[in-house]
Design a protein around this motif. Sequence first.
Motif, PDB file in Angstrom:
ATOM      1  N   UNK A  88       0.703  -0.904  -0.108  1.00  0.00           N
ATOM      2  CA  UNK A  88       0.192  -0.173   0.068  1.00  0.00           C
ATOM      3  C   UNK A  88       1.173   1.576   0.282  1.00  0.00           C
ATOM      4  N   UNK A  89       1.007   1.993  -1.522  1.00  0.00           N
ATOM      5  CA  UNK A  89       1.862   2.571  -1.702  1.00  0.00           C
ATOM      6  C   UNK A  89       1.229   4.481  -1.243  1.00  0.00           C
ATOM      7  N   UNK A  90       1.921   5.055  -0.246  1.00  0.00           N
ATOM      8  CA  UNK A  90       1.688   6.661  -0.080  1.00  0.00           C
ATOM      9  C   UNK A  90       3.011   7.636  -0.769  1.00  0.00           C
ATOM     10  N   UNK A  91       2.404   8.660  -0.315  1.00  0.00           N
ATOM     11  CA  UNK A  91       3.005  10.044  -0.392  1.00  0.00           C
ATOM     12  C   UNK A  91       3.833  10.923   1.174  1.00  0.00           C
ATOM     13  N   UNK A  92       5.482  10.762   0.944  1.00  0.00           N
ATOM     14  CA  UNK A  92       5.570  11.365   2.958  1.00  0.00           C
ATOM     15  C   UNK A  92       5.425  12.774   2.392  1.00  0.00           C
ATOM     16  N   UNK A  93       6.124  13.299   1.048  1.00  0.00           N
ATOM     17  CA  UNK A  93       5.585  14.427   0.937  1.00  0.00           C
ATOM     18  C   UNK A  93       4.241  14.780   1.057  1.00  0.00           C
ATOM     19  N   UNK A  94       3.223  14.678   0.252  1.00  0.00           N
ATOM     20  CA  UNK A  94       2.162  15.274   0.653  1.00  0.00           C
ATOM     21  C   UNK A  94       0.938  14.331   2.052  1.00  0.00           C
ATOM     22  N   UNK A  95       2.029  13.820   2.311  1.00  0.00           N
ATOM     23  CA  UNK A  95       1.402  13.014   3.916  1.00  0.00           C
ATOM     24  C   UNK A  95      -0.013  12.601   3.909  1.00  0.00           C
ATOM     25  N   UNK A  96      -0.829  12.087   5.001  1.00  0.00           N
ATOM     26  CA  UNK A  96      -2.213  11.064   4.757  1.00  0.00           C
ATOM     27  C   UNK A  96      -2.742  12.340   4.537  1.00  0.00           C
ATOM     28  N   UNK A  97      -4.192  11.883   3.259  1.00  0.00           N
ATOM     29  CA  UNK A  97      -4.787  12.337   3.026  1.00  0.00           C
ATOM     30  C   UNK A  97      -6.013  11.610   2.576  1.00  0.00           C
ATOM     31  N   UNK A  98      -7.611  12.249   2.559  1.00  0.00           N
ATOM     32  CA  UNK A  98      -8.028  11.683   2.511  1.00  0.00           C
ATOM     33  C   UNK A  98      -8.311   9.977   1.546  1.00  0.00           C
ATOM     34  N   UNK A  99      -7.720  10.527   0.489  1.00  0.00           N
ATOM     35  CA  UNK A  99      -7.749   9.293  -0.774  1.00  0.00           C
ATOM     36  C   UNK A  99      -7.341   7.550   0.075  1.00  0.00           C
ATOM     37  N   UNK A 100      -6.243   8.554   1.061  1.00  0.00           N
ATOM     38  CA  UNK A 100      -5.180   7.146   1.345  1.00  0.00           C
ATOM     39  C   UNK A 100      -6.555   6.489   2.214  1.00  0.00           C
ATOM     40  N   UNK A 101      -7.004   7.591   3.500  1.00  0.00           N
ATOM     41  CA  UNK A 101      -7.919   6.916   3.809  1.00  0.00           C
ATOM     42  C   UNK A 101      -9.270   6.258   3.627  1.00  0.00           C
TER      43      UNK A 101
END
Length: 320
Positions: A88-101
């Motif tokens: 499950x890949x996320x972006x450290x620079x953008x941080x946690x987003x609603x799309x991730x959640x």
Amino acid sequence: MSNIVAIVGRPNVGKSTLFNRLVEKRKAIIDDESGVTRDRHYGISEWNGKSFTVIDTGGYVEESKDIFEKKIKDQVILALNEASIILFMVDCKDGLTNLDLDFSKIIRVLNKKTIIVANKADNYKITLNSNEFFELGFKESELMPISSQSGSGTGELLDLVIKNLDDNLNKIEENKIPRIAIVGRPNVGKSSLINLLLGEERNIVTNISGTTRDSIDSIYKLFNNEFILTDTAGIRKKAKVKENIEFYSVMRSIQAIENSDLCIIMIDANQGFESQDMNILSLATKYKKGIILMINKWDLIKKENNSIDNINLLFLINHI
């Protein structure tokens, strides 16, 4: 249990960059534009004597009205169901987003081994900030900060992946399987043919020219036969190719012809045999490939006694 690892996440987090690094090839097209990857991309990765299948997927967007994002979502769900391990890949620079959640809720229901891959962790400070992704609620999964661009952290990620793979599976020998490339101009029905042969919605199909952007491999196993079918992007004349993404798509299609054992060249019965079809045929001939000519959409044209002549096939046969 199957050794299949799916790379998933919202758009533009670096999934294709990681995929290319794991398979050690520039197999997937990479661009800053969101939504470049549409279909599922399969490749083979090897680490410490173990090999496994990696799936690259498009960016998952919940409840989108965009036709491609809705189709991509279906492809991602298929990859999730097929996988034994989820990255499950996320972006450290953008941080946690609603799309991730939103996406995390889909993944948790599957109850599969999931590793949170915190990409773009390019320095120590950003790596520390990656702890916020524990809010996604994967209590038993590991968080792995990496940089898919530089390769930092990917060794540790692979160590973690192979700990959860099946030891009893044989090494994958993809190169020994015959390859058949389906090629032609845009919108002649290449992806539809692949889906028909496989009996599933393997590749995204729309009426929009340029839907397929990359060369997509699928393994066909029926009637005691096994070979790789490669769906390709439509090949237009060089003068009509304006965008970088289409340029790379066409280059991937030409490479698919070169790597194939046999080419199925699809021709649109409505448009007949045109100069660009001859160009594609010449490419296959240049690389000394077996050739099958397939006329699609034959049911859509008005039939006459000389219908076959109107498609210039007699001229074509005399020039093979």
